[in-house]
Design a protein around this motif. Structure first.
Motif, PDB file in Angstrom:
ATOM      1  N   TRP A  87      38.191 -45.989 -12.365  1.00 17.35           N
ATOM      2  CA  TRP A  87      37.374 -45.017 -11.738  1.00 17.35           C
ATOM      3  C   TRP A  87      36.342 -44.225 -12.903  1.00 17.35           C
ATOM      4  CZ3 TRP A  87      38.183 -43.847  -6.193  1.00 17.35           C
ATOM      5  CH2 TRP A  87      38.880 -44.579  -5.806  1.00 17.35           C
ATOM      6  N   ASP A 112      29.562 -40.792 -12.188  1.00 15.94           N
ATOM      7  CA  ASP A 112      28.137 -41.381 -12.769  1.00 15.94           C
ATOM      8  C   ASP A 112      27.763 -40.591 -13.654  1.00 15.94           C
ATOM      9  OD1 ASP A 112      28.078 -43.236 -10.718  1.00 15.94           O
ATOM     10  OD2 ASP A 112      27.455 -42.139  -8.906  1.00 15.94           O
ATOM     11  N   VAL A 170      30.760 -41.369  -7.928  1.00 16.78           N
ATOM     12  CA  VAL A 170      31.877 -42.074  -8.545  1.00 16.78           C
ATOM     13  C   VAL A 170      31.861 -43.732  -8.439  1.00 16.78           C
ATOM     14  CG1 VAL A 170      34.340 -42.444  -8.303  1.00 16.78           C
ATOM     15  CG2 VAL A 170      33.463 -40.205  -7.885  1.00 16.78           C
ATOM     16  N   ARG A 171      31.836 -44.328  -9.387  1.00 13.72           N
ATOM     17  CA  ARG A 171      32.011 -45.703  -9.433  1.00 13.72           C
ATOM     18  C   ARG A 171      33.271 -46.368  -9.451  1.00 13.72           C
ATOM     19  NH1 ARG A 171      29.602 -47.350 -14.684  1.00 13.72           N
ATOM     20  NH2 ARG A 171      30.079 -44.989 -14.983  1.00 13.72           N
ATOM     21  N   LEU A 172      33.573 -47.253  -9.013  1.00 16.44           N
ATOM     22  CA  LEU A 172      35.184 -47.787  -8.809  1.00 16.44           C
ATOM     23  C   LEU A 172      35.003 -49.379  -9.413  1.00 16.44           C
ATOM     24  CD1 LEU A 172      38.127 -48.182  -8.738  1.00 16.44           C
ATOM     25  CD2 LEU A 172      37.639 -48.407  -6.262  1.00 16.44           C
ATOM     26  N   LEU A 173      35.691 -49.686 -10.429  1.00 16.81           N
ATOM     27  CA  LEU A 173      35.911 -51.097 -10.910  1.00 16.81           C
ATOM     28  C   LEU A 173      37.383 -51.670 -10.479  1.00 16.81           C
ATOM     29  CD1 LEU A 173      34.328 -50.893 -14.511  1.00 16.81           C
ATOM     30  CD2 LEU A 173      33.039 -51.263 -12.565  1.00 16.81           C
ATOM     31  N   ARG A 174      37.110 -52.207  -9.458  1.00 18.17           N
ATOM     32  CA  ARG A 174      38.413 -52.698  -8.480  1.00 18.17           C
ATOM     33  C   ARG A 174      38.895 -53.834  -9.184  1.00 18.17           C
ATOM     34  NH1 ARG A 174      39.733 -50.114  -4.057  1.00 18.17           N
ATOM     35  NH2 ARG A 174      37.795 -49.919  -3.343  1.00 18.17           N
ATOM     36  N   PRO A 193      31.646 -56.025 -10.228  1.00 19.12           N
ATOM     37  CA  PRO A 193      30.305 -54.937  -9.669  1.00 19.12           C
ATOM     38  C   PRO A 193      31.216 -53.745  -9.369  1.00 19.12           C
ATOM     39  CG  PRO A 193      30.721 -57.008  -8.072  1.00 19.12           C
ATOM     40  CD  PRO A 193      31.630 -56.970  -9.351  1.00 19.12           C
ATOM     41  N   ALA A 194      30.415 -52.578  -9.331  1.00 24.30           N
ATOM     42  CA  ALA A 194      31.078 -51.455  -9.144  1.00 24.30           C
ATOM     43  C   ALA A 194      30.960 -51.012  -7.615  1.00 24.30           C
ATOM     44  CB  ALA A 194      30.241 -50.299  -9.959  1.00 24.30           C
ATOM     45  N   ALA A 195      32.000 -50.512  -7.165  1.00 26.27           N
ATOM     46  CA  ALA A 195      32.233 -50.168  -5.673  1.00 26.27           C
ATOM     47  C   ALA A 195      31.740 -48.576  -5.713  1.00 26.27           C
ATOM     48  CB  ALA A 195      33.529 -50.216  -4.914  1.00 26.27           C
ATOM     49  N   ARG A 196      31.409 -47.903  -4.579  1.00 27.22           N
ATOM     50  CA  ARG A 196      31.116 -46.425  -4.411  1.00 27.22           C
ATOM     51  C   ARG A 196      31.951 -46.055  -3.386  1.00 27.22           C
ATOM     52  NH1 ARG A 196      27.518 -44.637  -8.429  1.00 27.22           N
ATOM     53  NH2 ARG A 196      26.225 -46.503  -9.255  1.00 27.22           N
TER      54      ARG A 196
END
Length: 303
Positions: free
Chosen positions: A53, A56, A31-35, A23-26
């Motif tokens: 990174w 949006d 900006v979305r972050l797939l960590r 799930p994407a962090a914010r």
């Protein structure tokens, strides 16, 4: 006891290009972050991961920056651009995403886990993963710029010279392991020492393995079809002398490749000693270069 083929197949790790994405962090507005996305599995070591990174707001497939961290090939983290940027808010990766890039900041095997060319193999695998999932993630991986600092700049340059990328940003990286000892101040570097960062990378002292040192050097891989390079290097770098950046630029020019070499006055390694304004200029110049390398040409206008 050896495994049967059926059991070996059952126990094998899943293909990273088919794993579900996290799930994407914010981490910042817009900006979305797939960590921690696995991009490769190597026997005997941890899964190799990248942080992706994404902006949006998009207007078609995104160009990509593949970022490789520094740390002398034996340390470092994919979570930051370097110590000089730890206080930046928003994070420099978030700034790049806001500027319209997908940014993949990539782990690779450190020298305590494997010797060269393992690190380049990992960067190449990350590029392959980005290509494999480009449609799903809305990427145009054909428009990728490799970017790195210090040891990561060394790997970014090697990747740009051995894989299809659109450009390379190299900040204060080693470029010729064979000449590095002689460019350091007298007594500062022993080419016969098997414990230097470079010796640990190739698995032997530089003096004992000149062929391996040469093979691990970006200058040995330059060619006329190399993508454009931006090479930034501090004039006061006490760890990787300015001459290393000069060598890469000279080698690229000799074969007719495009290179913009910019000595950064007063800067030590990692942009230590550089003012905030000048550090910002290094970042902005690199971002502008990445935009120029990945720009989509407009169709011709017909009357």
């Amino acid at each position: 006891m050896p495994l049967s083929p059926d059991l070996a197949a059952f126990l094998a790790p899943p293909a990273p290009e088919r794993l579900p994405l996290p799930p994407a962090a914010r981490p910042a507005p817009g900006v979305r972050l797939l960590r921690g996305v696995p991009y490769a599995y190597r026997a005997g070591v941890r899964p190799l991961e990248l942080d992706l990174w994404l902006p949006d707001e998009t207007h078609g497939p995104l160009p990509v920056i593949l970022y490789l961290h520094g740390g002398g090939w034996r340390a470092g983290t994919r979570t930051e651009m370097g110590p000089r940027f730890r206080h930046w808010s928003p994070d420099p990766f978030a700034r790049l995403a806001r500027a319209g890039f997908a940014v993949a900041s990539v782990d690779y095997r450190l020298s305590g886990e494997a010797v060269h060319p393992a690190q380049l193999d990992d960067a190449t695998a990350a590029l392959a993963w980005l290509n494999a999932r480009a449609d799903e993630l809305g990427l145009d991986a054909r428009r990728t710029v490799s970017w790195g600092e210090s040891a990561g700049a060394h790997l970014a340059a090697l990747l740009a010279l051995t894989a299809p990328v659109s450009g390379c940003v190299a900040w204060y990286g080693p470029t010729d392991l064979t000449t590095l000892p002689g460019q350091c101040p007298p007594g500062a570097y022993d080419a016969a020492d098997p414990t230097t960062r470079e010796a640990l990378l190739i698995g032997a002292a530089i003096a004992d393995a000149p062929d391996r040192a040469r093979a691990a050097s970006p200058v040995a891989h330059v060619h006329a079809d190399a993508p454009p390079f931006l090479v930034l290097h501090g004039t006061e770098d006490a760890l990787i002398p300015l001459a290393q950046g000069e060598q890469l630029a000279a080698a690229l020019r000799r074969v007719g490749a495009r290179v913009d070499f910019r000595p950064v006055a007063g800067a030590d390694h990692g942009w230590a000693g550089l003012s905030e304004e000048d550090t910002e200029q290094c970042f902005t110049a690199s971002l502008d270069f990445a935009h120029a390398c990945t720009a989509v040409p407009l169709p011709p206008v017909h009357p």
